[in-house]
Design an enzyme around this catalytic site. Structure first.
Site, PDB file in Angstrom:
ATOM      1  N   TYR A  24     -23.620  72.389   2.817  1.00 49.91           N
ATOM      2  CA  TYR A  24     -22.996  73.705   2.623  1.00 49.91           C
ATOM      3  C   TYR A  24     -21.496  73.736   2.908  1.00 49.91           C
ATOM      4  CZ  TYR A  24     -27.886  75.021   2.586  1.00 49.91           C
ATOM      5  OH  TYR A  24     -29.219  75.103   2.285  1.00 49.91           O
ATOM      6  N   HIS A 101     -24.862  80.292  -5.370  1.00 53.39           N
ATOM      7  CA  HIS A 101     -25.384  79.334  -4.385  1.00 53.39           C
ATOM      8  C   HIS A 101     -24.298  78.313  -4.093  1.00 53.39           C
ATOM      9  CE1 HIS A 101     -29.425  80.910  -4.638  1.00 53.39           C
ATOM     10  NE2 HIS A 101     -29.249  80.974  -5.947  1.00 53.39           N
TER      11      HIS A 101
END
Length: 146
Positions: A24, A101
């Site tokens: 991430y 995302h």
């Protein structure tokens, strides 16, 4: 009249920067919010940037946005793959909806390949890290004429 954009963030995104940074990245949610605020100001948008680990809270915010926003950008996180409630709330909104995302969910575990949101979203952005939020905001500004 100022148009409002809702950017909604699902479970565990409050841990950005420290949770699985190899997937991430190291940016925090506060970093992403600051970047989005600057961009929104440039387009004349008011920004509601929100995060919750709770499905019902996200549904409440979506329902609120239905009558007060010009668009929704949502990173449903894990709820992408499980929440019919979030999908149904979004489908009741007559405005552009962008699913974002940070990681490429299609290059990850098989259970992440299905999204309840994608079929009703105006567009889907995955795998561009925090730039996905920027891309969604730019497209929203184009769509609503900001």
């Amino acid at each position: 009249m100022t148009q409002t954009v809702y950017i909604l963030n699902g479970p565990n995104l409050n841990l950005l920067g420290t949770r699985e940074p190899e997937i991430y990245g190291r940016e925090t949610l506060a970093d992403i919010e600051a970047r989005c605020r600057t961009l929104c100001e440039g387009h004349g948008f008011e920004l509601m940037f929100l995060q919750s680990n709770h499905e019902g809270q996200l549904v409440d915010w979506i329902q609120e946005a239905r009558t007060s926003a010009c668009g929704i950008i949502i990173n449903p996180a894990a709820y992408t793959h499980t929440s019919v409630a979030i999908r149904d709330a979004l489908s009741a909104c007559e405005m552009p909806i962008f699913e974002v995302h940070l990681s490429n969910v299609h290059a990850r575990e098989a259970f992440r390949h299905h999204s309840y949101v994608s079929a009703i979203a105006t567009g889907v952005i995955a795998g561009f890290g925090s730039f996905g939020y920027v891309a969604a905001l730019e497209k929203l500004a184009q769509d609503v004429g900001a």
